[in-house]
Write a protein that holds these residues in place. Structure first.
Motif, PDB file in Angstrom:
ATOM      1  N   ALA A  46       0.853  -1.212  -0.129  1.00 27.43           N
ATOM      2  CA  ALA A  46       0.214   0.061  -0.053  1.00 27.43           C
ATOM      3  C   ALA A  46       0.895   1.331  -0.225  1.00 27.43           C
ATOM      4  CB  ALA A  46      -1.060  -0.123   1.148  1.00 27.43           C
ATOM      5  N   ASP A  47       2.013   1.320   0.590  1.00 28.10           N
ATOM      6  CA  ASP A  47       2.732   2.431   0.719  1.00 28.10           C
ATOM      7  C   ASP A  47       3.438   2.462  -0.557  1.00 28.10           C
ATOM      8  OD1 ASP A  47       2.378   2.630   3.531  1.00 28.10           O
ATOM      9  OD2 ASP A  47       4.147   1.523   4.000  1.00 28.10           O
ATOM     10  N   ASN A  48       3.941   1.523  -1.214  1.00 30.15           N
ATOM     11  CA  ASN A  48       4.588   1.805  -2.916  1.00 30.15           C
ATOM     12  C   ASN A  48       3.237   2.378  -3.538  1.00 30.15           C
ATOM     13  OD1 ASN A  48       6.975   1.034  -2.048  1.00 30.15           O
ATOM     14  ND2 ASN A  48       6.890  -0.972  -2.752  1.00 30.15           N
ATOM     15  N   HIS A  49       2.102   1.985  -3.530  1.00 32.68           N
ATOM     16  CA  HIS A  49       1.035   2.339  -4.181  1.00 32.68           C
ATOM     17  C   HIS A  49       0.812   3.537  -3.998  1.00 32.68           C
ATOM     18  CE1 HIS A  49      -2.086   2.061  -7.169  1.00 32.68           C
ATOM     19  NE2 HIS A  49      -3.026   1.911  -6.529  1.00 32.68           N
ATOM     20  N   ALA A  50       0.775   4.135  -2.878  1.00 29.09           N
ATOM     21  CA  ALA A  50       0.728   5.573  -2.454  1.00 29.09           C
ATOM     22  C   ALA A  50       1.499   6.352  -3.038  1.00 29.09           C
ATOM     23  CB  ALA A  50       0.365   5.610  -0.832  1.00 29.09           C
TER      24      ALA A  50
END
Length: 75
Positions: free
Chosen positions: A55-59
């Motif tokens: 989720a952090d990379n996608h954000a």
């Protein structure tokens, strides 16, 4: 349960909660896609996944999209 306008991942929800005026979220709950970020100025889009691996990379990827589409008034 997650409300209709809220993404289940907090990192992504933080990004879509603070967007400039020319970027809009179009909810598309179809398959693994949760919605789409759309630039009203140049009609570019970026998918928002409902269950990204990170989720952090996608954000961060969504933030890069927003940064690329901060158009000035001249176009």
């Amino acid at each position: 349960m997650v409300s209709a306008g809220r993404h289940p991942k907090n990192a992504i929800n933080a990004v879509i909660g603070d967007l400039p005026d020319n970027i809009e979220v179009v909810p598309i709950h179809k398959g693994h896609r949760w919605g789409v970020l759309g630039c009203a100025t140049c009609d570019a889009t970026e998918a928002i996944w409902s269950t990204p691996r990170s989720a952090d990379n996608h954000a961060r990827g969504l933030l890069r999209f927003v940064a690329r589409h901060l158009h000035d008034e001249e176009g």
